[in-house]
Design a protein around this motif. Structure first.
Motif, mmCIF file in Angstrom:
data_model
loop_
_atom_site.group_PDB
_atom_site.id
_atom_site.type_symbol
_atom_site.label_atom_id
_atom_site.label_comp_id
_atom_site.label_asym_id
_atom_site.label_seq_id
_atom_site.Cartn_x
_atom_site.Cartn_y
_atom_site.Cartn_z
ATOM 1 N N CYS A 134 0.801 -1.230 0.000
ATOM 2 C CA CYS A 134 0.000 0.000 0.000
ATOM 3 C C CYS A 134 0.836 1.282 0.000
ATOM 4 O O CYS A 134 0.428 2.278 -0.579
ATOM 5 C CB CYS A 134 -0.943 -0.002 1.197
ATOM 6 S SG CYS A 134 -2.120 -1.365 1.133
ATOM 7 N N GLU A 135 1.987 1.281 0.643
ATOM 8 C CA GLU A 135 2.792 2.508 0.720
ATOM 9 C C GLU A 135 3.738 2.674 -0.451
ATOM 10 O O GLU A 135 3.967 3.777 -0.917
ATOM 11 C CB GLU A 135 3.576 2.539 2.028
ATOM 12 C CG GLU A 135 2.689 2.768 3.228
ATOM 13 C CD GLU A 135 3.481 2.943 4.504
ATOM 14 O OE1 GLU A 135 4.689 3.236 4.436
ATOM 15 O OE2 GLU A 135 2.875 2.770 5.569
ATOM 16 N N THR A 136 4.316 1.569 -0.925
ATOM 17 C CA THR A 136 5.346 1.685 -1.966
ATOM 18 C C THR A 136 4.827 1.395 -3.361
ATOM 19 O O THR A 136 5.473 1.759 -4.339
ATOM 20 C CB THR A 136 6.508 0.710 -1.680
ATOM 21 O OG1 THR A 136 6.021 -0.625 -1.813
ATOM 22 C CG2 THR A 136 7.102 0.933 -0.305
ATOM 23 N N GLY A 137 3.709 0.684 -3.455
ATOM 24 C CA GLY A 137 3.200 0.274 -4.759
ATOM 25 C C GLY A 137 3.931 -0.935 -5.320
ATOM 26 O O GLY A 137 3.636 -1.396 -6.410
ATOM 27 N N GLU A 138 4.887 -1.459 -4.581
ATOM 28 C CA GLU A 138 5.645 -2.630 -5.025
ATOM 29 C C GLU A 138 4.873 -3.906 -4.729
ATOM 30 O O GLU A 138 3.982 -3.923 -3.890
ATOM 31 C CB GLU A 138 6.980 -2.704 -4.272
ATOM 32 C CG GLU A 138 7.957 -1.607 -4.581
ATOM 33 C CD GLU A 138 9.231 -1.769 -3.780
ATOM 34 O OE1 GLU A 138 9.902 -2.805 -3.944
ATOM 35 O OE2 GLU A 138 9.543 -0.861 -2.995
ATOM 36 N N ASP A 139 5.277 -4.967 -5.396
ATOM 37 C CA ASP A 139 4.769 -6.290 -5.061
ATOM 38 C C ASP A 139 5.230 -6.581 -3.632
ATOM 39 O O ASP A 139 6.429 -6.556 -3.336
ATOM 40 C CB ASP A 139 5.334 -7.320 -6.041
ATOM 41 C CG ASP A 139 4.785 -8.727 -5.837
ATOM 42 O OD1 ASP A 139 4.401 -9.071 -4.699
ATOM 43 O OD2 ASP A 139 4.764 -9.481 -6.820
ATOM 44 N N GLY A 140 4.290 -6.840 -2.746
ATOM 45 C CA GLY A 140 4.626 -7.105 -1.349
ATOM 46 C C GLY A 140 5.569 -8.280 -1.177
ATOM 47 O O GLY A 140 6.387 -8.304 -0.259
ATOM 48 N N ARG A 141 5.485 -9.244 -2.091
ATOM 49 C CA ARG A 141 6.389 -10.400 -2.006
ATOM 50 C C ARG A 141 7.831 -9.990 -2.276
ATOM 51 O O ARG A 141 8.761 -10.579 -1.724
ATOM 52 C CB ARG A 141 5.947 -11.490 -2.979
ATOM 53 C CG ARG A 141 4.579 -12.086 -2.617
ATOM 54 C CD ARG A 141 4.028 -12.905 -3.731
ATOM 55 N NE ARG A 141 3.856 -12.044 -4.910
ATOM 56 C CZ ARG A 141 3.305 -12.447 -6.037
ATOM 57 N NH1 ARG A 141 2.874 -13.686 -6.163
ATOM 58 N NH2 ARG A 141 3.172 -11.618 -7.053
ATOM 59 N N ASP A 142 8.028 -8.965 -3.099
ATOM 60 C CA ASP A 142 9.394 -8.475 -3.337
ATOM 61 C C ASP A 142 9.960 -7.849 -2.069
ATOM 62 O O ASP A 142 11.132 -8.045 -1.739
ATOM 63 C CB ASP A 142 9.423 -7.455 -4.478
ATOM 64 C CG ASP A 142 9.154 -8.090 -5.834
ATOM 65 O OD1 ASP A 142 9.263 -9.332 -5.954
ATOM 66 O OD2 ASP A 142 8.831 -7.334 -6.768
ATOM 67 N N LEU A 143 9.140 -7.083 -1.366
ATOM 68 C CA LEU A 143 9.581 -6.510 -0.093
ATOM 69 C C LEU A 143 9.867 -7.610 0.917
ATOM 70 O O LEU A 143 10.856 -7.544 1.656
ATOM 71 C CB LEU A 143 8.528 -5.547 0.462
ATOM 72 C CG LEU A 143 8.359 -4.250 -0.303
ATOM 73 C CD1 LEU A 143 7.127 -3.495 0.184
ATOM 74 C CD2 LEU A 143 9.596 -3.378 -0.160
ATOM 75 N N PHE A 144 9.017 -8.608 0.946
ATOM 76 C CA PHE A 144 9.212 -9.746 1.841
ATOM 77 C C PHE A 144 10.543 -10.438 1.520
ATOM 78 O O PHE A 144 11.329 -10.749 2.416
ATOM 79 C CB PHE A 144 8.039 -10.718 1.692
ATOM 80 C CG PHE A 144 7.876 -11.686 2.824
ATOM 81 C CD1 PHE A 144 6.826 -11.553 3.709
ATOM 82 C CD2 PHE A 144 8.751 -12.736 2.985
ATOM 83 C CE1 PHE A 144 6.660 -12.455 4.755
ATOM 84 C CE2 PHE A 144 8.605 -13.641 4.027
ATOM 85 C CZ PHE A 144 7.558 -13.506 4.918
#
Length: 170
Positions: A134-144
């Protein structure tokens, strides 16, 4: 070299499970298996933060020398928040959001009583094929994934410093 020098941090255990959670997130469809996907996300986020707790509350108390190394790492992470943003802006923040107020940091669609068919689905939900942070617009799995890799690097650095310290003291 003593066996004390050849050890693995206990914090690696929750990290291994966090990596497994990431694999499950990658292989489960967030729409067809919404509840399972959310369970893997929540569990994985909790595991990512657990790595730090085990590091600080278990590994650091095992030996005074190792405790000093770990304490200095924590101080460095706090001092250099920008360089360690994945911890502060994702691991810590997402854990707090998920476990304290149950607010997911990824958009995975609405929580329905049942999974809607493609005909029932609202276009802005079904057209999203990735769990968007929600904050970065990135795929959350990439952040994970970035969080898992950050912990891997941090733990490897601590273990390396410990082995060097251990060798010079023996």
């Amino acid at each position: 070299m003593s066996s004390e020098c050849e050890f693995r941090l206990r914090a690696r255990e929750p990290l291994l499970y966090a990596y497994s959670a990431l694999e499950l997130l990658d292989h489960h469809d967030q729409f067809d298996e919404h509840r399972e996907w959310v369970l893997f996300w929540v569990g994985g986020v909790a595991l990512l933060r657990t790595v730090g707790h085990v590091l600080q509350k278990v590994d650091a108390v095992g030996s005074p020398e190792l405790g000093c190394i770990i304490s200095s790492k924590w101080a460095m992470w706090k001092e250099n928040r920008q360089e360690n943003a994945i911890f502060w802006d994702f691991i810590e923040k997402e854990r707090n959001n998920v476990l304290k107020i149950f607010k997911l940091g990824v958009f995975v669609g609405q929580v329905p009583d049942h999974m809607p068919s493609s005909d029932e689905c609202v276009s802005n939900i079904c057209e999203k094929d990735i769990p968007t942070h929600c904050e970065t617009g990135e795929d959350g799995r990439d952040l994970f994934f970035d969080a898992v890799m950050w912990w891997q690097e941090q733990l490897a650095a601590i273990e390396k410093e410990w082995r060097l310290s251990c060798r010079t003291s023996n």
